[in-house]
Design a protein around this motif. Structure first.
Motif, mmCIF file in Angstrom:
data_model
loop_
_atom_site.group_PDB
_atom_site.id
_atom_site.type_symbol
_atom_site.label_atom_id
_atom_site.label_comp_id
_atom_site.label_asym_id
_atom_site.label_seq_id
_atom_site.Cartn_x
_atom_site.Cartn_y
_atom_site.Cartn_z
ATOM 1 N N ASN A 153 0.804 -1.214 0.000
ATOM 2 C CA ASN A 153 0.000 0.000 0.000
ATOM 3 C C ASN A 153 0.843 1.272 0.000
ATOM 4 O O ASN A 153 0.306 2.365 0.076
ATOM 5 N N SER A 154 2.177 1.134 -0.088
ATOM 6 C CA SER A 154 3.060 2.299 -0.114
ATOM 7 C C SER A 154 3.925 2.265 -1.370
ATOM 8 O O SER A 154 3.915 1.290 -2.120
ATOM 9 N N ASP A 155 4.680 3.322 -1.567
ATOM 10 C CA ASP A 155 5.626 3.381 -2.683
ATOM 11 C C ASP A 155 7.053 3.130 -2.196
ATOM 12 O O ASP A 155 8.012 3.416 -2.882
ATOM 13 N N ASP A 156 7.179 2.581 -0.996
ATOM 14 C CA ASP A 156 8.495 2.349 -0.399
ATOM 15 C C ASP A 156 9.216 1.182 -1.053
ATOM 16 O O ASP A 156 8.605 0.152 -1.359
ATOM 17 N N ALA A 157 10.511 1.364 -1.246
ATOM 18 C CA ALA A 157 11.380 0.261 -1.658
ATOM 19 C C ALA A 157 12.055 -0.272 -0.403
ATOM 20 O O ALA A 157 12.424 0.492 0.483
ATOM 21 N N LYS A 158 12.200 -1.579 -0.321
ATOM 22 C CA LYS A 158 12.853 -2.203 0.820
ATOM 23 C C LYS A 158 14.037 -3.019 0.330
ATOM 24 O O LYS A 158 14.009 -3.582 -0.764
ATOM 25 N N ALA A 159 15.074 -3.083 1.150
ATOM 26 C CA ALA A 159 16.234 -3.915 0.840
ATOM 27 C C ALA A 159 15.829 -5.379 0.979
ATOM 28 O O ALA A 159 15.199 -5.772 1.965
ATOM 29 N N VAL A 160 16.186 -6.168 -0.034
ATOM 30 C CA VAL A 160 15.844 -7.593 -0.056
ATOM 31 C C VAL A 160 17.072 -8.380 -0.495
ATOM 32 O O VAL A 160 17.847 -7.911 -1.343
ATOM 33 N N ARG A 161 17.229 -9.562 0.077
ATOM 34 C CA ARG A 161 18.254 -10.520 -0.345
ATOM 35 C C ARG A 161 17.547 -11.800 -0.763
ATOM 36 O O ARG A 161 16.612 -12.239 -0.095
ATOM 37 N N TRP A 168 13.632 -3.312 -3.593
ATOM 38 C CA TRP A 168 12.471 -3.876 -4.281
ATOM 39 C C TRP A 168 11.201 -3.199 -3.803
ATOM 40 O O TRP A 168 11.097 -2.799 -2.653
ATOM 41 N N LYS A 169 10.215 -3.118 -4.700
ATOM 42 C CA LYS A 169 8.888 -2.610 -4.355
ATOM 43 C C LYS A 169 7.888 -3.756 -4.454
ATOM 44 O O LYS A 169 7.998 -4.611 -5.340
ATOM 45 N N CYS A 170 6.942 -3.757 -3.531
ATOM 46 C CA CYS A 170 5.885 -4.769 -3.522
ATOM 47 C C CYS A 170 4.802 -4.330 -4.510
ATOM 48 O O CYS A 170 4.134 -3.316 -4.300
ATOM 49 N N THR A 171 4.638 -5.096 -5.583
ATOM 50 C CA THR A 171 3.694 -4.720 -6.636
ATOM 51 C C THR A 171 2.409 -5.539 -6.614
ATOM 52 O O THR A 171 1.408 -5.122 -7.197
ATOM 53 N N ASP A 172 2.429 -6.700 -5.971
ATOM 54 C CA ASP A 172 1.231 -7.540 -5.853
ATOM 55 C C ASP A 172 1.269 -8.252 -4.510
ATOM 56 O O ASP A 172 2.324 -8.749 -4.100
ATOM 57 N N TYR A 173 0.124 -8.300 -3.856
ATOM 58 C CA TYR A 173 -0.014 -9.064 -2.621
ATOM 59 C C TYR A 173 -1.413 -9.648 -2.624
ATOM 60 O O TYR A 173 -2.382 -8.925 -2.871
ATOM 61 N N ASP A 209 -9.895 -21.672 0.113
ATOM 62 C CA ASP A 209 -11.079 -22.461 -0.183
ATOM 63 C C ASP A 209 -11.662 -22.972 1.124
ATOM 64 O O ASP A 209 -10.931 -23.195 2.108
ATOM 65 N N VAL A 210 -12.968 -23.220 1.133
ATOM 66 C CA VAL A 210 -13.625 -23.798 2.292
ATOM 67 C C VAL A 210 -12.949 -25.130 2.608
ATOM 68 O O VAL A 210 -12.670 -25.927 1.711
ATOM 69 N N GLY A 211 -12.629 -25.331 3.867
ATOM 70 C CA GLY A 211 -12.007 -26.577 4.281
ATOM 71 C C GLY A 211 -10.493 -26.582 4.127
ATOM 72 O O GLY A 211 -9.858 -27.613 4.325
ATOM 73 N N ASP A 212 -9.908 -25.454 3.770
ATOM 74 C CA ASP A 212 -8.462 -25.371 3.588
ATOM 75 C C ASP A 212 -7.958 -24.097 4.252
ATOM 76 O O ASP A 212 -8.744 -23.231 4.644
ATOM 77 N N GLU A 213 -6.653 -23.959 4.351
ATOM 78 C CA GLU A 213 -6.038 -22.775 4.936
ATOM 79 C C GLU A 213 -5.939 -21.662 3.894
ATOM 80 O O GLU A 213 -5.890 -21.922 2.692
ATOM 81 N N THR A 214 -5.870 -20.420 4.362
ATOM 82 C CA THR A 214 -5.675 -19.279 3.475
ATOM 83 C C THR A 214 -4.234 -19.251 2.990
ATOM 84 O O THR A 214 -3.308 -19.488 3.762
ATOM 85 N N ASN A 215 -4.067 -18.973 1.719
ATOM 86 C CA ASN A 215 -2.744 -18.825 1.118
ATOM 87 C C ASN A 215 -2.459 -17.356 0.866
ATOM 88 O O ASN A 215 -3.375 -16.556 0.694
ATOM 89 N N ALA A 216 -1.176 -17.021 0.852
ATOM 90 C CA ALA A 216 -0.743 -15.666 0.528
ATOM 91 C C ALA A 216 0.283 -15.756 -0.587
ATOM 92 O O ALA A 216 1.001 -16.753 -0.713
ATOM 93 N N SER A 217 0.340 -14.712 -1.401
ATOM 94 C CA SER A 217 1.381 -14.635 -2.432
ATOM 95 C C SER A 217 1.823 -13.191 -2.558
ATOM 96 O O SER A 217 1.070 -12.256 -2.249
ATOM 97 N N ILE A 218 3.054 -13.032 -3.013
ATOM 98 C CA ILE A 218 3.645 -11.700 -3.130
ATOM 99 C C ILE A 218 4.463 -11.634 -4.404
ATOM 100 O O ILE A 218 5.030 -12.636 -4.852
ATOM 101 N N SER A 219 4.491 -10.453 -5.007
ATOM 102 C CA SER A 219 5.363 -10.179 -6.151
ATOM 103 C C SER A 219 6.111 -8.889 -5.871
ATOM 104 O O SER A 219 5.521 -7.900 -5.426
ATOM 105 N N LEU A 220 7.411 -8.927 -6.114
ATOM 106 C CA LEU A 220 8.262 -7.757 -5.927
ATOM 107 C C LEU A 220 8.943 -7.439 -7.249
ATOM 108 O O LEU A 220 9.280 -8.354 -8.002
ATOM 109 N N LYS A 221 9.153 -6.153 -7.512
ATOM 110 C CA LYS A 221 9.904 -5.729 -8.689
ATOM 111 C C LYS A 221 11.082 -4.884 -8.237
ATOM 112 O O LYS A 221 10.966 -4.090 -7.300
ATOM 113 N N SER A 222 12.194 -5.061 -8.938
ATOM 114 C CA SER A 222 13.412 -4.356 -8.557
ATOM 115 C C SER A 222 13.249 -2.853 -8.745
ATOM 116 O O SER A 222 12.542 -2.391 -9.644
ATOM 117 N N HIS A 223 13.915 -2.112 -7.865
ATOM 118 C CA HIS A 223 13.914 -0.649 -7.897
ATOM 119 C C HIS A 223 15.383 -0.223 -7.914
ATOM 120 O O HIS A 223 15.979 0.043 -6.876
#
Length: 151
Positions: free
Chosen positions: A90-98, A117-122, A127-141
C-alpha cells in the motif's frame, strides 16, 4: 563424470530487511511453498541487411536498454505477516531484499542477490475446508548485485 551440485528449493530464501540502521534480514513465514527470482531485459531489435545482397534474410541484432528483476513467493498465510506486507504493498516504499541460497558455501557458488524492491502484488486466497494462502510479487527498484558467500 562430475555430479552437479544442487540446492533444495526450500533453501532459496527471500529475506526482507527490517529497515533498521544495522538491518536484519528475515524470510517471511508465509513464503513456505513456491518462491523464485527472475531477471529480464528490455531491448531494441534491428535488422542488419547484407550489403552485398540486400535480398537475403537479414540477421537481427539486439541492444539491451534496461535490466530488471522480479521476485515471487507464496504459501500458507502466517497471519502476523499480513499487516507488514499489505502495508508495503500500500506504499511506494522500496525495501532492501536478499535472495540467497541458504547453507551453500562460497566454493559451491553460494551467496545472494541484493537490491531494493517494491511490492507490486499481494494476495490472500482460500477455499472452504483449507487454509488461506498468501502470495507476493516484488519488482526491482534500481540495480541488483550478486554478493558471494563468505569464504
Amino acid at each position: 563424470m562430475a555430479e552437479a551440485k544442487t540446492v533444495a528449493g526450500k533453501s532459496l530464501l527471500i529475506k526482507v530487511s527490517d529497515g533498521g540502521g544495522s538491518p536484519v534480514f528475515a524470510h517471511p513465514c508465509f513464503i513456505n511453498a513456491a518462491r523464485g527470482i527472475q531477471f529480464s531485459s528490455a531491448s531494441n531489435e534491428r535488422r542488419i541487411p547484407d550489403c552485398s545482397d540486400p535480398e537475403l534474410i537479414a540477421w537481427t541484432k539486439i541492444n539491451k536498454t534496461s535490466l530488471s528483476g522480479a521476485i515471487s513467493g507464496s504459501g500458507v498465510l502466517n497471519t502476523p505477516d499480513n499487516v507488514f506486507y499489505f502495508g508495503w504493498f500500500n506504499s511506494d516504499d522500496a525495501k532492501a531484499v536478499r535472495v540467497e541460497y541458504s547453507g551453500v558455501v562460497l566454493a559451491d557458488g553460494g551467496g545472494w542477490w541484493a537490491g531494493n524492491w517494491k511490492c507490486t502484488d499481494y494476495a490472500n486466497d482460500g477455499d472452504v475446508g483449507d487454509e488461506t494462502n498468501a502470495s507476493i510479487s516484488l519488482k526491482s527498484h534500481g540495480a541488483i548485485s550478486w554478493v558471494p558467500a563468505a569464504a
